[in-house]
Design a protein around this motif. Structure first.
Motif, PDB file in Angstrom:
ATOM      1  N   LYS A 118       0.848  -1.186   0.000  1.00 19.81           N
ATOM      2  CA  LYS A 118       0.000   0.000   0.000  1.00 19.81           C
ATOM      3  C   LYS A 118       0.888   1.243   0.000  1.00 19.81           C
ATOM      4  O   LYS A 118       2.008   1.219   0.534  1.00 19.81           O
ATOM      5  N   THR A 119       0.370   2.318  -0.586  1.00 20.22           N
ATOM      6  CA  THR A 119       1.150   3.552  -0.669  1.00 20.22           C
ATOM      7  C   THR A 119       0.269   4.778  -0.411  1.00 20.22           C
ATOM      8  O   THR A 119      -0.950   4.728  -0.576  1.00 20.22           O
ATOM      9  N   VAL A 120       0.916   5.861   0.003  1.00 21.37           N
ATOM     10  CA  VAL A 120       0.267   7.161   0.098  1.00 21.37           C
ATOM     11  C   VAL A 120       1.277   8.200  -0.385  1.00 21.37           C
ATOM     12  O   VAL A 120       2.461   8.143  -0.044  1.00 21.37           O
ATOM     13  N   LEU A 121       0.809   9.131  -1.217  1.00 25.14           N
ATOM     14  CA  LEU A 121       1.674  10.139  -1.821  1.00 25.14           C
ATOM     15  C   LEU A 121       1.293  11.524  -1.318  1.00 25.14           C
ATOM     16  O   LEU A 121       0.115  11.893  -1.326  1.00 25.14           O
ATOM     17  N   HIS A 122       2.279  12.280  -0.880  1.00 27.51           N
ATOM     18  CA  HIS A 122       2.069  13.657  -0.442  1.00 27.51           C
ATOM     19  C   HIS A 122       3.006  14.566  -1.245  1.00 27.51           C
ATOM     20  O   HIS A 122       4.193  14.668  -0.923  1.00 27.51           O
ATOM     21  N   LYS A 123       2.494  15.213  -2.262  1.00 30.57           N
ATOM     22  CA  LYS A 123       3.304  16.121  -3.058  1.00 30.57           C
ATOM     23  C   LYS A 123       3.629  17.374  -2.245  1.00 30.57           C
ATOM     24  O   LYS A 123       2.858  17.800  -1.387  1.00 30.57           O
ATOM     25  N   ALA A 124       4.771  17.968  -2.536  1.00 27.66           N
ATOM     26  CA  ALA A 124       5.248  19.109  -1.758  1.00 27.66           C
ATOM     27  C   ALA A 124       4.235  20.245  -1.713  1.00 27.66           C
ATOM     28  O   ALA A 124       4.046  20.885  -0.668  1.00 27.66           O
ATOM     29  N   GLY A 180       0.541  21.564   4.373  1.00 30.64           N
ATOM     30  CA  GLY A 180       0.082  22.738   5.086  1.00 30.64           C
ATOM     31  C   GLY A 180       1.192  23.770   5.160  1.00 30.64           C
ATOM     32  O   GLY A 180       2.385  23.433   5.099  1.00 30.64           O
ATOM     33  N   HIS A 181       0.801  25.042   5.312  1.00 32.10           N
ATOM     34  CA  HIS A 181       1.812  26.110   5.332  1.00 32.10           C
ATOM     35  C   HIS A 181       1.460  27.147   6.382  1.00 32.10           C
ATOM     36  O   HIS A 181       0.291  27.512   6.544  1.00 32.10           O
ATOM     37  N   PHE A 227      11.135  10.870   2.203  1.00 31.72           N
ATOM     38  CA  PHE A 227      11.027  12.312   2.027  1.00 31.72           C
ATOM     39  C   PHE A 227      12.235  12.777   1.220  1.00 31.72           C
ATOM     40  O   PHE A 227      13.380  12.569   1.641  1.00 31.72           O
ATOM     41  N   VAL A 228      11.966  13.367   0.064  1.00 31.17           N
ATOM     42  CA  VAL A 228      13.045  13.821  -0.812  1.00 31.17           C
ATOM     43  C   VAL A 228      13.443  15.238  -0.388  1.00 31.17           C
ATOM     44  O   VAL A 228      12.678  16.184  -0.577  1.00 31.17           O
ATOM     45  N   ARG A 269      11.048  17.739  -1.736  1.00 36.04           N
ATOM     46  CA  ARG A 269      10.055  17.948  -0.680  1.00 36.04           C
ATOM     47  C   ARG A 269       8.788  17.121  -0.868  1.00 36.04           C
ATOM     48  O   ARG A 269       7.836  17.286  -0.118  1.00 36.04           O
ATOM     49  N   ASP A 270       8.737  16.216  -1.829  1.00 40.90           N
ATOM     50  CA  ASP A 270       7.642  15.235  -1.910  1.00 40.90           C
ATOM     51  C   ASP A 270       7.870  14.165  -0.853  1.00 40.90           C
ATOM     52  O   ASP A 270       9.010  13.835  -0.498  1.00 40.90           O
TER      53      ASP A 270
END
Length: 237
Positions: free
Chosen positions: A2-8, A12-13, A191-192, A207-208
């Motif tokens: 299973k995977t989950v992707l969080h693009k940079a 939240g900011h 985390f890149v 930052r992905d």
């Protein structure tokens, strides 16, 4: 698997003038019920602190707090009596346990400090607070994944109260490597920090973040100039 992707650009900011912070998971005023944590990995904050500014003295308890400076230098003070400076190439660990107060301050007035602040939920409550800091450069080799954190005080890197392992890779050549998980109950969050990489068939840029679980290994192709942090953690508290 299973995977989950969080693009940079989906993080939240928060901008406080002196502090510019990007949150991979819900934190402070950023709340996303679908992005609370990855297993026991609770916080990944990508912080920039303006020159001459910092975090005033504040408390923590029952959390393993890891700081990895990327640029510049922070001065650390805490209620355990520690006074230290952490800089790019270091890793800092603070086991908050029964409670600790600390501050982090950028004493350089003409340079930002950039660092990752990472929180891990511990597997033991109310432990005696503890501080540990090492130079990652002293235990790292180029073009491979280097362990920088583990559950064991006798192992390489800092140690925490959790069955977690962190590895950091800096790549000056395009490199393919495999990471073997320590437990079938764990997942890995990649985390890149810099550059580009392929995790399986998924391209990741700076930052992905991407979480992978229900697998025994992951394959990573890191492009030249990449810096990648892998965080293996239990998926259940």
């Amino acid at each position: 698997m299973k995977t989950v992707l969080h693009k940079a650009n989906t993080r939240g900011h928060a901008s406080h003038g002196w502090l510019n912070s990007y949150h991979t998971f819900s934190f402070a005023n950023y709340y996303n019920p679908e992005r609370m944590q990855f297993g026991v990995l609770r916080v990944i904050n990508d912080d920039s602190v303006a020159g001459g500014k910092g975090f005033g003295t504040h408390p923590h308890e029952n959390m393993e707090i890891i700081s990895i400076p990327l640029e510049g230098e922070l001065e650390h003070k805490d209620s355990m009596g520690n006074i230290a400076r952490i800089k790019a190439g270091d890793i800092q660990l603070m086991s908050a346990g029964t409670g600790v107060y600390h501050s982090e301050y950028n004493k350089n007035h003409d340079q930002e400090v950039k660092f990752l602040q990472i929180w891990i939920i511990p597997n033991k409550q109310a432990v005696e607070p503890r501080y540990h800091q090492i130079s990652i450069a002293d235990i790292s080799k180029q073009n491979q994944l280097n362990q920088i954190l583990s559950p064991s005080a006798s192992d390489q890197g800092v140690w925490i109260h959790q069955d977690a392992w962190f590895s950091l890779g800096e790549f000056n050549d395009t490199t393919t490597c495999s990471y073997q998980l320590h437990s079938k109950d764990n997942g890995v969050y990649a985390f890149v920090i810099e550059g580009n990489a392929m995790l399986g068939n998924q391209e990741l840029q700076a930052r992905d973040g991407m979480g992978v679980w229900e697998t025994s290994a992951i394959e990573i192709k890191a492009e030249k100039g990449s810096k990648i942090l892998l965080m293996e953690v239990p998926m259940k508290q």
